[in-house]
Write a protein that holds these residues in place. Structure first.
Motif, PDB file in Angstrom:
ATOM      1  N   ILE A   2       0.836  -1.185   0.000  1.00 32.35           N
ATOM      2  CA  ILE A   2       0.000   0.000   0.000  1.00 32.35           C
ATOM      3  C   ILE A   2       0.876   1.242   0.000  1.00 32.35           C
ATOM      4  O   ILE A   2       1.694   1.451   0.884  1.00 32.35           O
ATOM      5  N   LYS A   3       0.707   2.079  -1.022  1.00 25.92           N
ATOM      6  CA  LYS A   3       1.512   3.285  -1.127  1.00 25.92           C
ATOM      7  C   LYS A   3       0.805   4.434  -0.421  1.00 25.92           C
ATOM      8  O   LYS A   3      -0.398   4.485  -0.283  1.00 25.92           O
ATOM      9  N   ARG A   4       1.593   5.413   0.015  1.00 25.18           N
ATOM     10  CA  ARG A   4       1.043   6.568   0.710  1.00 25.18           C
ATOM     11  C   ARG A   4       1.502   7.833  -0.001  1.00 25.18           C
ATOM     12  O   ARG A   4       2.553   8.377   0.308  1.00 25.18           O
ATOM     13  N   PRO A   5       0.755   8.294  -1.015  1.00 23.44           N
ATOM     14  CA  PRO A   5       1.144   9.507  -1.729  1.00 23.44           C
ATOM     15  C   PRO A   5       1.207  10.679  -0.788  1.00 23.44           C
ATOM     16  O   PRO A   5       0.630  10.674   0.292  1.00 23.44           O
ATOM     17  N   ALA A   6       1.856  11.740  -1.216  1.00 26.89           N
ATOM     18  CA  ALA A   6       2.000  12.923  -0.362  1.00 26.89           C
ATOM     19  C   ALA A   6       0.653  13.557  -0.118  1.00 26.89           C
ATOM     20  O   ALA A   6      -0.055  13.935  -1.032  1.00 26.89           O
ATOM     21  N   LEU A   7       0.278  13.677   1.141  1.00 29.06           N
ATOM     22  CA  LEU A   7      -1.023  14.233   1.502  1.00 29.06           C
ATOM     23  C   LEU A   7      -1.128  15.692   1.106  1.00 29.06           C
ATOM     24  O   LEU A   7      -2.194  16.169   0.730  1.00 29.06           O
ATOM     25  N   THR A   8      -0.016  16.413   1.153  1.00 26.92           N
ATOM     26  CA  THR A   8      -0.050  17.828   0.797  1.00 26.92           C
ATOM     27  C   THR A   8      -0.550  18.015  -0.622  1.00 26.92           C
ATOM     28  O   THR A   8      -1.334  18.916  -0.908  1.00 26.92           O
ATOM     29  N   LEU A   9      -0.110  17.152  -1.548  1.00 27.38           N
ATOM     30  CA  LEU A   9      -0.549  17.256  -2.937  1.00 27.38           C
ATOM     31  C   LEU A   9      -2.034  17.004  -3.055  1.00 27.38           C
ATOM     32  O   LEU A   9      -2.744  17.678  -3.796  1.00 27.38           O
ATOM     33  N   ALA A  10      -2.527  16.020  -2.315  1.00 27.51           N
ATOM     34  CA  ALA A  10      -3.956  15.698  -2.380  1.00 27.51           C
ATOM     35  C   ALA A  10      -4.778  16.859  -1.848  1.00 27.51           C
ATOM     36  O   ALA A  10      -5.778  17.252  -2.440  1.00 27.51           O
ATOM     37  N   ILE A  11      -4.365  17.412  -0.710  1.00 26.70           N
ATOM     38  CA  ILE A  11      -5.120  18.516  -0.119  1.00 26.70           C
ATOM     39  C   ILE A  11      -5.080  19.737  -1.024  1.00 26.70           C
ATOM     40  O   ILE A  11      -6.081  20.417  -1.226  1.00 26.70           O
ATOM     41  N   THR A  12      -3.897  20.029  -1.605  1.00 28.65           N
ATOM     42  CA  THR A  12      -3.777  21.175  -2.487  1.00 28.65           C
ATOM     43  C   THR A  12      -4.682  21.026  -3.697  1.00 28.65           C
ATOM     44  O   THR A  12      -5.352  21.971  -4.117  1.00 28.65           O
ATOM     45  N   ALA A  13      -4.730  19.810  -4.266  1.00 23.19           N
ATOM     46  CA  ALA A  13      -5.570  19.567  -5.437  1.00 23.19           C
ATOM     47  C   ALA A  13      -7.039  19.788  -5.107  1.00 23.19           C
ATOM     48  O   ALA A  13      -7.782  20.408  -5.865  1.00 23.19           O
ATOM     49  N   ILE A  14      -7.447  19.293  -3.946  1.00 22.06           N
ATOM     50  CA  ILE A  14      -8.846  19.467  -3.546  1.00 22.06           C
ATOM     51  C   ILE A  14      -9.148  20.943  -3.328  1.00 22.06           C
ATOM     52  O   ILE A  14     -10.196  21.441  -3.717  1.00 22.06           O
ATOM     53  N   PHE A  15      -8.200  21.639  -2.723  1.00 21.16           N
ATOM     54  CA  PHE A  15      -8.420  23.065  -2.461  1.00 21.16           C
ATOM     55  C   PHE A  15      -8.579  23.852  -3.745  1.00 21.16           C
ATOM     56  O   PHE A  15      -9.409  24.751  -3.842  1.00 21.16           O
ATOM     57  N   ALA A 141      -7.325  26.605   3.623  1.00 17.33           N
ATOM     58  CA  ALA A 141      -6.055  26.998   2.997  1.00 17.33           C
ATOM     59  C   ALA A 141      -5.019  27.386   4.047  1.00 17.33           C
ATOM     60  O   ALA A 141      -3.841  27.058   3.926  1.00 17.33           O
ATOM     61  N   GLU A 142      -5.468  28.071   5.086  1.00 18.34           N
ATOM     62  CA  GLU A 142      -4.548  28.536   6.123  1.00 18.34           C
ATOM     63  C   GLU A 142      -4.090  27.416   7.046  1.00 18.34           C
ATOM     64  O   GLU A 142      -3.043  27.524   7.688  1.00 18.34           O
ATOM     65  N   ASN A 143      -4.875  26.349   7.137  1.00 17.92           N
ATOM     66  CA  ASN A 143      -4.582  25.288   8.099  1.00 17.92           C
ATOM     67  C   ASN A 143      -4.231  23.952   7.464  1.00 17.92           C
ATOM     68  O   ASN A 143      -4.162  22.941   8.162  1.00 17.92           O
ATOM     69  N   TYR A 144      -3.996  23.922   6.148  1.00 14.15           N
ATOM     70  CA  TYR A 144      -3.802  22.629   5.495  1.00 14.15           C
ATOM     71  C   TYR A 144      -2.548  21.914   5.994  1.00 14.15           C
ATOM     72  O   TYR A 144      -2.524  20.682   6.070  1.00 14.15           O
ATOM     73  N   THR A 145      -1.523  22.644   6.373  1.00  9.03           N
ATOM     74  CA  THR A 145      -0.316  21.999   6.902  1.00  9.03           C
ATOM     75  C   THR A 145      -0.619  21.306   8.223  1.00  9.03           C
ATOM     76  O   THR A 145      -0.204  20.161   8.464  1.00  9.03           O
ATOM     77  N   GLN A 146      -1.337  21.993   9.088  1.00 11.24           N
ATOM     78  CA  GLN A 146      -1.724  21.410  10.371  1.00 11.24           C
ATOM     79  C   GLN A 146      -2.642  20.204  10.161  1.00 11.24           C
ATOM     80  O   GLN A 146      -2.492  19.168  10.822  1.00 11.24           O
ATOM     81  N   LEU A 147      -3.588  20.319   9.235  1.00  7.63           N
ATOM     82  CA  LEU A 147      -4.497  19.206   8.941  1.00  7.63           C
ATOM     83  C   LEU A 147      -3.725  18.011   8.400  1.00  7.63           C
ATOM     84  O   LEU A 147      -4.041  16.857   8.687  1.00  7.63           O
ATOM     85  N   ASN A 148      -2.699  18.288   7.633  1.00  8.73           N
ATOM     86  CA  ASN A 148      -1.868  17.244   7.044  1.00  8.73           C
ATOM     87  C   ASN A 148      -1.181  16.401   8.110  1.00  8.73           C
ATOM     88  O   ASN A 148      -0.993  15.194   7.943  1.00  8.73           O
ATOM     89  N   ASP A 149      -0.845  17.026   9.229  1.00  6.27           N
ATOM     90  CA  ASP A 149      -0.110  16.339  10.291  1.00  6.27           C
ATOM     91  C   ASP A 149      -1.015  15.562  11.248  1.00  6.27           C
ATOM     92  O   ASP A 149      -0.523  14.831  12.111  1.00  6.27           O
ATOM     93  N   MET A 150      -2.320  15.720  11.097  1.00  7.16           N
ATOM     94  CA  MET A 150      -3.254  15.055  12.007  1.00  7.16           C
ATOM     95  C   MET A 150      -3.552  13.625  11.567  1.00  7.16           C
ATOM     96  O   MET A 150      -3.421  13.284  10.386  1.00  7.16           O
ATOM     97  N   SER A 151      -3.980  12.809  12.529  1.00 12.24           N
ATOM     98  CA  SER A 151      -4.475  11.483  12.196  1.00 12.24           C
ATOM     99  C   SER A 151      -5.829  11.638  11.514  1.00 12.24           C
ATOM    100  O   SER A 151      -6.493  12.669  11.661  1.00 12.24           O
ATOM    101  N   PRO A 152      -6.286  10.628  10.757  1.00 10.76           N
ATOM    102  CA  PRO A 152      -7.575  10.736  10.056  1.00 10.76           C
ATOM    103  C   PRO A 152      -8.732  11.092  10.972  1.00 10.76           C
ATOM    104  O   PRO A 152      -9.530  11.972  10.658  1.00 10.76           O
ATOM    105  N   LEU A 153      -8.842  10.424  12.117  1.00 16.44           N
ATOM    106  CA  LEU A 153      -9.955  10.683  13.023  1.00 16.44           C
ATOM    107  C   LEU A 153      -9.870  12.087  13.610  1.00 16.44           C
ATOM    108  O   LEU A 153     -10.877  12.788  13.734  1.00 16.44           O
TER     109      LEU A 153
END
Length: 348
Positions: A2-15, A141-153
């Motif tokens: 199971i691969k884990r792509p960079a979450l930052t890219l996923a969040i940025t794309a959604i944003f 947009a302002e908190n995506y880095t912090q959100l990236n570091d959180m667990s899913p739940l």
């Protein structure tokens, strides 16, 4: 694996597409070639005229801008019978972005004009929701880095806290489709987990493949970097009764080799496998001690009466568990016997 792509890219794309799940499900695509008048007097023309209700903050002349009147008509055609639904009103965030993209200087004003033309009685509600959506996407947009570091739940709870802070109870309505979609996915996965847990006719590799396939089909690549991690999948997989039956049938050496092999397939690196194996070895030692204690404890229960029994049990707990004796005693007083529960290789 199971691969884990960079979450930052996923969040940025959604944003970049609005950062709103329902945005992707909307079929509204305002025409980009609105240029010629297309409004004629008909029995439906009154839908385009603003209400003269005293609660309306300003009057809009439908003849002042062809683009506004034509887009208003499109919105009436598409949403006229369901515009009272908050989810539909929030979905107009996409239309607002389209208008602003076409008219950067006065796009927001134009959008408000269009909304008053199309839906005069719901205009204030729509414009207010769009303003809140602006605040929400800005916050993301302002908190995506912090959100990236959180667990899913933790991330999910953080998002819902902000949604309810801005929208109150309306948040549950606006994001109802997202919740229902997630609930359906969870049901699908739970059903497959139950089936695989009883599938004694499948090999370990086949069960592992079907589990990871089910997770991928239901959550997709975007969610893999949000939710799916090797440790989580391993915890589910080693909980299968069918897997435990296979592991119990092996010798200690074969069992550990099989557990390590599964972890490697799930994406554990060599260091992680070694660390996990050390934990397994500690668990094995505890279980050996615990099962010996339970057997000796049962002998005391069968042969002694109170108060001699309690004295003997206290000594036995100290003999086997030393500093943990007090904890074991408290557990037993509450009715919990940790070494009477099922042994799950690879987990406890």
């Amino acid at each position: 694996m199971i691969k884990r792509p960079a979450l930052t890219l996923a969040i940025t794309a959604i944003f970049l597409i609005g950062f709103i799940p329902w945005y992707l499900h909307s079929s509204i695509e305002p025409r980009d070639n609105i240029s010629q008048p297309a409004v004629h007097q008909s029995e439906g023309d009154h839908l385009l005229m603003p209400s003269m209700d005293a609660t309306q903050p300003r009057e809009i002349n439908a003849s002042t801008d062809t683009f506004n009147t034509q887009l208003a008509q499109e919105l009436v055609t598409k949403y006229g019978d369901k515009i009272s639904h908050l989810t539909v009103q929030a979905n107009l965030f996409k239309v607002r972005n389209f208008v602003v993209g076409r008219y950067p200087e006065d796009g927001k004003t134009r959008f408000n004009d269009i909304i008053y033309l199309a839906f005069p009685s719901q205009a204030e509600s729509i414009i207010n929701i769009i303003k809140l959506m602006d605040q929400y996407t800005q916050w993301l947009a302002e908190n995506y880095t912090q959100l990236n570091d959180m667990s899913p739940l933790e991330r999910d709870g953080y998002l819902w806290k902000k949604r309810r802070e801005l929208f109150g109870s309306d948040a549950d309505i606006i994001w109802s489709d997202e919740r229902e979609l997630l609930a359906n996915k969870q049901r699908n996965v739970q059903q497959e987990i139950h089936r695989l847990g009883l599938a004694n006719d499948l090999s370990t590799d086949e069960k592992l493949y079907q589990l990871t396939t089910t997770l991928s089909e239901n959550y997709g690549e975007t969610t893999q970097d949000l939710v799916i991690d090797p440790g989580m999948v391993a915890a589910v997989f080693f909980n299968f009764d069918s897997v435990q039956q296979t592991l119990k049938s092996l010798s200690a050496e074969e069992r550990q080799a099989e557990i390590n092999r599964v972890r490697k397939q799930l994406g554990y690196n060599e260091t992680q496998i070694e660390q996990a194996q050390k934990k397994d070895e500690i668990r094995n030692q505890r279980w050996e001690k615990g099962l010996t204690y339970m057997a000796e404890r049962q002998q005391l229960v069968d042969t002694l009466d109170e108060p001699a029994l309690e004295t003997a049990l206290a000594k036995l707990r100290v003999t086997h568990f030393q500093k943990e004796a007090y904890t074991i005693e408290k557990e037993e007083v509450s009715g919990f016997y940790r070494y009477a529960r099922p042994r799950l290789y690879g987990r406890n």
